[in-house]
Design a protein around this motif. Structure first.
Motif, PDB file in Angstrom:
ATOM      1  N   TYR A 138      11.792  -9.709   0.523  1.00 18.70           N
ATOM      2  CA  TYR A 138      10.483  -9.504   1.148  1.00 18.70           C
ATOM      3  C   TYR A 138      10.572  -8.364   2.162  1.00 18.70           C
ATOM      4  O   TYR A 138      11.511  -8.317   2.971  1.00 18.70           O
ATOM      5  CB  TYR A 138       9.997 -10.790   1.831  1.00 18.70           C
ATOM      6  N   GLU A 191       2.593 -10.615   1.996  1.00 19.94           N
ATOM      7  CA  GLU A 191       3.205  -9.617   1.134  1.00 19.94           C
ATOM      8  C   GLU A 191       3.852 -10.217  -0.104  1.00 19.94           C
ATOM      9  O   GLU A 191       4.150 -11.404  -0.154  1.00 19.94           O
ATOM     10  CB  GLU A 191       4.245  -8.814   1.920  1.00 19.94           C
ATOM     11  N   TRP A 197      -0.380  -5.235   7.021  1.00 18.61           N
ATOM     12  CA  TRP A 197       0.743  -5.670   6.177  1.00 18.61           C
ATOM     13  C   TRP A 197       1.197  -7.049   6.652  1.00 18.61           C
ATOM     14  O   TRP A 197       2.151  -7.200   7.391  1.00 18.61           O
ATOM     15  CB  TRP A 197       1.885  -4.661   6.274  1.00 18.61           C
ATOM     16  N   THR A 239       5.745  -2.996  -4.154  1.00 13.66           N
ATOM     17  CA  THR A 239       5.465  -4.126  -3.264  1.00 13.66           C
ATOM     18  C   THR A 239       4.068  -3.921  -2.694  1.00 13.66           C
ATOM     19  O   THR A 239       3.570  -2.796  -2.628  1.00 13.66           O
ATOM     20  CB  THR A 239       6.518  -4.274  -2.146  1.00 13.66           C
ATOM     21  N   SER A 240       3.442  -5.028  -2.328  1.00 16.65           N
ATOM     22  CA  SER A 240       2.091  -4.930  -1.780  1.00 16.65           C
ATOM     23  C   SER A 240       1.916  -5.956  -0.676  1.00 16.65           C
ATOM     24  O   SER A 240       2.704  -6.893  -0.540  1.00 16.65           O
ATOM     25  CB  SER A 240       1.047  -5.155  -2.881  1.00 16.65           C
ATOM     26  N   ALA A 241       0.855  -5.770   0.085  1.00 19.17           N
ATOM     27  CA  ALA A 241       0.532  -6.708   1.161  1.00 19.17           C
ATOM     28  C   ALA A 241      -0.954  -6.597   1.457  1.00 19.17           C
ATOM     29  O   ALA A 241      -1.622  -5.632   1.078  1.00 19.17           O
ATOM     30  CB  ALA A 241       1.343  -6.402   2.407  1.00 19.17           C
TER      31      ALA A 241
END
Length: 180
Positions: A81, A115, A112, A127-129
């Motif tokens: 993470y 996530e 952010w 990756t995203s949030a």
């Protein structure tokens, strides 16, 4: 160190000019001697300028290379993470993201919160949030193409997504799909 080198070059060229002047035949008129001396000094100054330009070019090249430090270290992060490894504060990523996003970097960091783990596939990091309880708006995606050494970011705010690319190239399809 470079200033010392520059001073040494200047001293060398000055001594050379004086030596050339001292070795000139006495039969020429003083104006001819002065003219030749000026011409030789100009040639020496041109050479000094060329040397300084090469030094500046090599400094600029080194600076550009350090700005674009390799993203290969990201391959070790699969499944982790971003928050746990402080990805957005990484010494390689942070300056590059700040340069890419400008003032939007702080905005991205502020949203952010929730996530996804980092996914790496075919040399691409994804990756995203999103902001907590936002349903994805506002939200952001970070992608890195480790083979091309290029970062991509998309930020969604008020229903509109903006895509950023370090080198101006089209973002990977997965990021474009998220933005649409």
């Amino acid at each position: 160190m470079i200033n010392k080198q520059n001073n040494l070059y200047r001293i060398f060229f000055l001594v050379l000019a004086i030596a050339l002047y001292a070795c000139m035949p006495a039969t020429k008129s003083e104006s001819d001697n002065n003219s030749e001396l000026l011409q030789k000094e100009n040639e020496l100054l041109k050479k000094e300028n060329e040397i300084l330009k090469k030094e500046n070019d090599s400094k600029a090249s080194a600076s550009t290379q350090s700005d674009k430090a390799s993203l290969s270290f990201l391959t070790e992060l699969n499944g982790k993470y971003p928050h746990n490894i402080k990805l957005l504060d990484n010494e390689v990523l942070k300056p590059r993201l700040q340069k890419l996003l400008g003032s939007q970097y702080d905005y991205m960091v502020s949203i952010w919160e929730v996530e996804t783990p980092i996914e790496i596939e075919n040399g691409l990091l994804y990756t995203s949030a999103m902001q907590a309880h936002s349903g994805g708006d506002p939200g952001a995606v970070l992608m890195a193409d480790m083979t091309k050494n290029v970062l991509y970011v998309a930020i969604r705010q008020d229903g509109n997504a903006k895509v950023y690319s370090e080198d101006g190239s089209a973002a990977p399809q997965r990021l474009q799909d998220w933005a649409n």
